[in-house]
Motif scaffolding. Sequence first.
Motif, PDB file in Angstrom:
ATOM      1  N   ILE A  16       0.855  -1.183   0.000  1.00  0.00           N
ATOM      2  CA  ILE A  16       0.000   0.000   0.000  1.00  0.00           C
ATOM      3  C   ILE A  16       0.892   1.235   0.000  1.00  0.00           C
ATOM      4  O   ILE A  16       1.801   1.368   0.836  1.00  0.00           O
ATOM      5  N   ALA A  17       0.638   2.136  -0.937  1.00  0.00           N
ATOM      6  CA  ALA A  17       1.459   3.331  -1.091  1.00  0.00           C
ATOM      7  C   ALA A  17       1.037   4.415  -0.112  1.00  0.00           C
ATOM      8  O   ALA A  17      -0.110   4.456   0.347  1.00  0.00           O
ATOM      9  N   LYS A  18       1.958   5.309   0.180  1.00  0.00           N
ATOM     10  CA  LYS A  18       1.645   6.457   1.023  1.00  0.00           C
ATOM     11  C   LYS A  18       0.546   7.281   0.367  1.00  0.00           C
ATOM     12  O   LYS A  18       0.595   7.586  -0.824  1.00  0.00           O
ATOM     13  N   GLY A  19      -0.484   7.624   1.137  1.00  0.00           N
ATOM     14  CA  GLY A  19      -1.591   8.425   0.639  1.00  0.00           C
ATOM     15  C   GLY A  19      -2.670   7.633  -0.067  1.00  0.00           C
ATOM     16  O   GLY A  19      -3.685   8.200  -0.474  1.00  0.00           O
ATOM     17  N   GLU A  20      -2.480   6.312  -0.183  1.00  0.00           N
ATOM     18  CA  GLU A  20      -3.470   5.493  -0.873  1.00  0.00           C
ATOM     19  C   GLU A  20      -4.627   5.150   0.064  1.00  0.00           C
ATOM     20  O   GLU A  20      -4.437   4.939   1.264  1.00  0.00           O
ATOM     21  N   VAL A  21      -5.832   5.097  -0.496  1.00  0.00           N
ATOM     22  CA  VAL A  21      -7.012   4.649   0.235  1.00  0.00           C
ATOM     23  C   VAL A  21      -7.427   3.297  -0.341  1.00  0.00           C
ATOM     24  O   VAL A  21      -7.750   3.200  -1.527  1.00  0.00           O
ATOM     25  N   VAL A  22      -7.379   2.271   0.500  1.00  0.00           N
ATOM     26  CA  VAL A  22      -7.696   0.904   0.073  1.00  0.00           C
ATOM     27  C   VAL A  22      -8.934   0.442   0.817  1.00  0.00           C
ATOM     28  O   VAL A  22      -8.989   0.505   2.053  1.00  0.00           O
ATOM     29  N   ALA A  23      -9.945   0.004   0.080  1.00  0.00           N
ATOM     30  CA  ALA A  23     -11.156  -0.564   0.678  1.00  0.00           C
ATOM     31  C   ALA A  23     -11.095  -2.079   0.544  1.00  0.00           C
ATOM     32  O   ALA A  23     -10.836  -2.605  -0.547  1.00  0.00           O
ATOM     33  N   MET A  24     -11.337  -2.769   1.655  1.00  0.00           N
ATOM     34  CA  MET A  24     -11.356  -4.229   1.662  1.00  0.00           C
ATOM     35  C   MET A  24     -12.798  -4.682   1.837  1.00  0.00           C
ATOM     36  O   MET A  24     -13.454  -4.328   2.825  1.00  0.00           O
ATOM     37  N   VAL A  25     -13.293  -5.445   0.864  1.00  0.00           N
ATOM     38  CA  VAL A  25     -14.677  -5.905   0.894  1.00  0.00           C
ATOM     39  C   VAL A  25     -14.692  -7.414   0.692  1.00  0.00           C
ATOM     40  O   VAL A  25     -13.687  -8.028   0.340  1.00  0.00           O
ATOM     41  N   GLY A  26     -15.862  -8.002   0.920  1.00  0.00           N
ATOM     42  CA  GLY A  26     -15.999  -9.442   0.753  1.00  0.00           C
ATOM     43  C   GLY A  26     -17.039  -9.987   1.710  1.00  0.00           C
ATOM     44  O   GLY A  26     -17.505  -9.279   2.607  1.00  0.00           O
ATOM     45  N   PRO A  27     -17.414 -11.245   1.546  1.00  0.00           N
ATOM     46  CA  PRO A  27     -18.433 -11.831   2.411  1.00  0.00           C
ATOM     47  C   PRO A  27     -17.968 -11.957   3.855  1.00  0.00           C
ATOM     48  O   PRO A  27     -16.767 -11.898   4.149  1.00  0.00           O
ATOM     49  N   SER A  28     -18.913 -12.130   4.765  1.00  0.00           N
ATOM     50  CA  SER A  28     -18.577 -12.365   6.174  1.00  0.00           C
ATOM     51  C   SER A  28     -17.701 -13.602   6.284  1.00  0.00           C
ATOM     52  O   SER A  28     -17.906 -14.594   5.588  1.00  0.00           O
ATOM     53  N   GLY A  29     -16.705 -13.510   7.178  1.00  0.00           N
ATOM     54  CA  GLY A  29     -15.819 -14.642   7.382  1.00  0.00           C
ATOM     55  C   GLY A  29     -14.718 -14.765   6.345  1.00  0.00           C
ATOM     56  O   GLY A  29     -13.989 -15.765   6.325  1.00  0.00           O
ATOM     57  N   ALA A  30     -14.563 -13.721   5.494  1.00  0.00           N
ATOM     58  CA  ALA A  30     -13.555 -13.783   4.428  1.00  0.00           C
ATOM     59  C   ALA A  30     -12.141 -13.579   4.944  1.00  0.00           C
ATOM     60  O   ALA A  30     -11.181 -13.892   4.249  1.00  0.00           O
ATOM     61  N   GLY A  31     -11.995 -13.007   6.160  1.00  0.00           N
ATOM     62  CA  GLY A  31     -10.676 -12.733   6.714  1.00  0.00           C
ATOM     63  C   GLY A  31     -10.272 -11.274   6.650  1.00  0.00           C
ATOM     64  O   GLY A  31      -9.140 -10.925   6.979  1.00  0.00           O
ATOM     65  N   LYS A  32     -11.189 -10.390   6.252  1.00  0.00           N
ATOM     66  CA  LYS A  32     -10.867  -8.974   6.079  1.00  0.00           C
ATOM     67  C   LYS A  32     -10.427  -8.323   7.387  1.00  0.00           C
ATOM     68  O   LYS A  32      -9.353  -7.725   7.473  1.00  0.00           O
ATOM     69  N   SER A  33     -11.276  -8.411   8.410  1.00  0.00           N
ATOM     70  CA  SER A  33     -10.958  -7.779   9.692  1.00  0.00           C
ATOM     71  C   SER A  33      -9.750  -8.435  10.339  1.00  0.00           C
ATOM     72  O   SER A  33      -8.929  -7.762  10.975  1.00  0.00           O
ATOM     73  N   THR A  34      -9.634  -9.732  10.173  1.00  0.00           N
ATOM     74  CA  THR A  34      -8.482 -10.448  10.739  1.00  0.00           C
ATOM     75  C   THR A  34      -7.190  -9.929  10.124  1.00  0.00           C
ATOM     76  O   THR A  34      -6.203  -9.667  10.834  1.00  0.00           O
ATOM     77  N   LEU A  35      -7.175  -9.760   8.815  1.00  0.00           N
ATOM     78  CA  LEU A  35      -5.978  -9.237   8.147  1.00  0.00           C
ATOM     79  C   LEU A  35      -5.701  -7.803   8.577  1.00  0.00           C
ATOM     80  O   LEU A  35      -4.547  -7.443   8.860  1.00  0.00           O
ATOM     81  N   LEU A  36      -6.745  -6.976   8.649  1.00  0.00           N
ATOM     82  CA  LEU A  36      -6.565  -5.589   9.073  1.00  0.00           C
ATOM     83  C   LEU A  36      -5.958  -5.522  10.469  1.00  0.00           C
ATOM     84  O   LEU A  36      -5.019  -4.759  10.724  1.00  0.00           O
TER      85      LEU A  36
END
Length: 251
Positions: free
Chosen positions: A28-48
């Motif tokens: 992820i580059a400086k100043g970049e805005v990245v949105a992580m989406v996907g179904p429940s249980g996909a691992g998004k919050s865990t990775l964050l």
Amino acid sequence: MTDPIVSLKGINIRYGTHHAVRDVSLDIAKGEVVAMVGPSGAGKSTLLRAINMLETPASGTLHVGDFTFALDRPLGQKDLLALRRSTGMVFQQFNLFPHMTVQRNISLPQMRVLGRSREEADRVTARLLERVHLADKAQAYPARLSGGQQQRIAIARALALDPQVMLFDEPTSALDPELGLEVLSVMRELAADGMTMIVVTHEIAFAAEVADRVIVMADGQIIEEGPPEQVIRNPSLPRTQKFFRAILERH
């Protein structure tokens, strides 16, 4: 991409036999805005949450700002504090101290973590309350604020520690739509100011409008990523097409 401000290499997270995040790499580059989406249980919050070590990967390498950590061994307390100072985290729940005023909720962490005097911390707090459009709430207690106001206070508290990266874990999911818009408005302003942001969200319209890149996760892996207009409006994989179609049908 210039040198990334956040870099994940080969991140794996397991809970017993459950492989929650599977060999994920991401820059992820400086100043970049990245949105992580996907179904429940996909691992998004865990990775964050692994980015500031609220979740502990079994393996991989993590780079944030000026720090690089190999994750095959526990981080020392000094490294952990340095990492968490570099990352501001905003959760679904606001986690404000109910017995403290708004001003104290934002100033106290600055005094404890950064060693600022009370006068300096209060000055920073006043500036940040202006930034989140709540300058008149400095002496209020959290219970007297709406959920949207409390979440904006939580954002101000995270910003007060001068993070290099802001992490948002479903910041509007506990709010009704109208109050959620208040929070998304502040996040739009942060993005416009050049703040590096990683946002786990179900707000697809926000991702489409504000994100530089959308990442779709499923089964602990990144299955598709790219500019919003490509990933949201014209996804290439059947799994991603099915996910966005389900969202459109629900709305």
